[in-house]
Scaffold this active site. Sequence first.
Site, mmCIF file in Angstrom:
data_model
loop_
_atom_site.group_PDB
_atom_site.id
_atom_site.type_symbol
_atom_site.label_atom_id
_atom_site.label_comp_id
_atom_site.label_asym_id
_atom_site.label_seq_id
_atom_site.Cartn_x
_atom_site.Cartn_y
_atom_site.Cartn_z
ATOM 1 N N ASP A 263 11.370 -6.166 34.656
ATOM 2 C CA ASP A 263 10.164 -5.443 34.274
ATOM 3 C C ASP A 263 10.090 -5.468 32.742
ATOM 4 O OD1 ASP A 263 7.816 -4.065 34.311
ATOM 5 O OD2 ASP A 263 8.507 -2.476 35.635
HETATM 6 C C1 BGC Z 1 5.091 -2.303 34.741
HETATM 7 C C2 BGC Z 1 4.878 -3.463 35.665
HETATM 8 C C3 BGC Z 1 3.968 -4.478 35.054
HETATM 9 C C4 BGC Z 1 4.527 -4.883 33.713
HETATM 10 C C5 BGC Z 1 3.693 -5.914 33.007
HETATM 11 C C6 BGC Z 1 5.447 -2.721 33.330
HETATM 12 O O1 BGC Z 1 5.415 -1.682 32.427
HETATM 13 O O2 BGC Z 1 6.084 -1.446 35.264
HETATM 14 O O3 BGC Z 1 4.364 -3.007 36.895
HETATM 15 O O4 BGC Z 1 3.793 -5.573 35.898
HETATM 16 O O5 BGC Z 1 4.609 -3.750 32.875
HETATM 17 O O6 BGC Z 1 2.502 -5.389 32.552
#
Ligand code: BGC
Length: 691
Positions: A263
């Site tokens: 993530d």
């Molecule tokens: C989120 C994800 C997301 C990623 C990219 C993160 O902060 O938890 O769900 O896909 O950012 O934007």
Amino acid sequence: MNIKELIKGMTVEEKIGQLNQVAYIPATIDGIEDRIREGKVGSIILAQTAFAGNDSPCSVDYEKVNRLQRIAVEETRSHIPILFGRDVIHGHKTVFPIPLAMAASFDTELIKKSYECIAKEAYNDGIKWTFAPMLDMSRDPRWGRIIESAGEDPYLAQNVARAVISGFQGDDYSKRGRLCACAKHYVGYGASEGGRDYNRTEISEYTLRNFYLRAFKSAVEADVGTVMSAFNEISGQPVTSSRYLLTDVLKEEFGFKGFVVSDWAAVKQLIDQGVAENEKECAQMSLKAGVDMDMVDDIYNKYLLKLLSEGKITEEIIDEALYRVLYIKEKAGLFDDPYTAPVNVDRAFNAKTAKEMAEESMVLLKNENNILPLSVSDKIYIDGEMKDDTRSILGSWTLDGIAEETVTVFEGINKYITPVLNEKDADIIILAIGESHTVTGEAHSLADIDMKREHISLAKKYKAEGKKVVGVLNFGRPVAMEDGEKYFDAIIYAWHSGTQTGNAVADILFGKVNPCGHLPVTLPRKTGQIPLYYNFTKGSRTVNEYYDHADNRFINNYDDCKGSPLYPFGYGLSYTEFEYSNPRILSEKNGEYVVGITVKNTGKFDGKALVQCYICDEVASSMRPIRELKSFEKIFLKKGEEKEVLFKLGEKELGFYNMDNEFVVEEGLFTVYMGGDAYCENKVSVRYIKN
Ligand code: BGC
């Protein structure tokens, strides 16, 4: 493409570059071209911040994306194309209902069709990879990210997972107009303690396997291309550094062949989580655990070479991650067809599908004296802060949604009638109330989800004036409305339903569409009841009041609130009525049972019934849930019509993961409940005996 051969010809620096994802929106950041030329960019996430979910829109453009791709393909030594990703969560330009609402449709065919529309629109803007579906089962509506999930039930989440993945990827996501999907956030993020985002979680292996992991296993079976590891820790172990979860379970046990992306900045977060001292250690731990691609931290780029020279990692482990990344690039068709060539997108068809999806998602919770559907001759006044809203109603995580295209609740209703200008002249008040998208989604949790005092006062005031009050509730999550519900004659839970919200609400209000959505989450009476969900394990003394309405002080209860929810999981009314009768066992063969129930439309409208089948494993080696959804079917019945609905129950449905982490089916008695919600009382007993 022979990936192994390709890998043989690559330098270690080039290999590491493929494991690196950078954040970039063409035209806003300079300098990416050189990094691409140097072979340091394996993937680009088309995002400008970590909080893209509620950020202001920032569009992408396929020609600029192609320009960057040309550099990778033509100007790097390895000629490996970039995989461009973006959070396409529940729509692109056309916004569909939030995922929690789509789950309320229990209509997996329509969910799939919706994601086909979404994939095409996104593809045309240069996107080939999406960070969806989000499969975090959640039992806590305070958590802002519950909007992205399929709710509290693993079986529903499994079905939604398959539908979304197949909508995005089709049979072959190398095709134009298709996207590679990403099952996230693996795993347990939905259990964030107290509903506070990014918080710790405490999940036993038993609960993990029987609940939180199940949708991910289905995603792997559905050939999802990628998996995103979660931010959270589970009982002291960050997922980002968990070799057990990422490699042993996901890759080896489930057989996941694609790659794991971290993530956003989660690799570096191992320092905050207190398991790594510095960035180098973070890189070492994540790669070894099984995180194949580093999202935006640039830590793999900075440290993997050094770690290799120090003998702390091997080239084999880099090659294994690389193989996975290249394998997915190949499956996504990038080696043969690296550039976006826009496909034909029928925006009118997408709008029609988004409207259909919104109609199927909205849940009729209350309809006293059949006040709904309304008549065009009714004198109606529309009030409430959501009536003219164009943005909140789209929901969080709509990076490319066009608020100007939103059909508001007022506009939708106005197509049927001219609302009266003064409330004094009205017989019926439609109250379009709800919450802003900015209090939902990532990093937006609420401590209190009770219905707000101003909403209750408004409904109460109109009620006191002798008006009939119809609530159109535009929330991203469950609202606990015990104190307010009594002031509404009718309630439509309309969620944040996207571009077509107003049209769907109006067609339901005026009876063109008969509501058929059902709750994918329990609606509690009060915030203090959380966590409250239907599939808890049996209580130690007697059943929880969730199911037992008797006045029994030994039940798991509060002195100041009932134990039952205001509306249970699976609940949803229709303008017509359905009668369930004659639950029966049709056949028992080789440990497979066919059970059935008769459903009759006894009301005055044609309509759809959601026939649900729950089981309870009455005696097992460990405590089992009091009910578990095992099958459902949405059927259309003309008024007066009757149908028999059959459900098959076999080892897959009757089994569970025992305390030794083995999937077992134990002999003994099962009660099978069939009906219209988690409270349904029609039942049969089956005794499972091994062959
Ligand atoms: C989120 C994800 C997301 C990623 C990219 C993160 O902060 O938890 O769900 O896909 O950012 O934007």
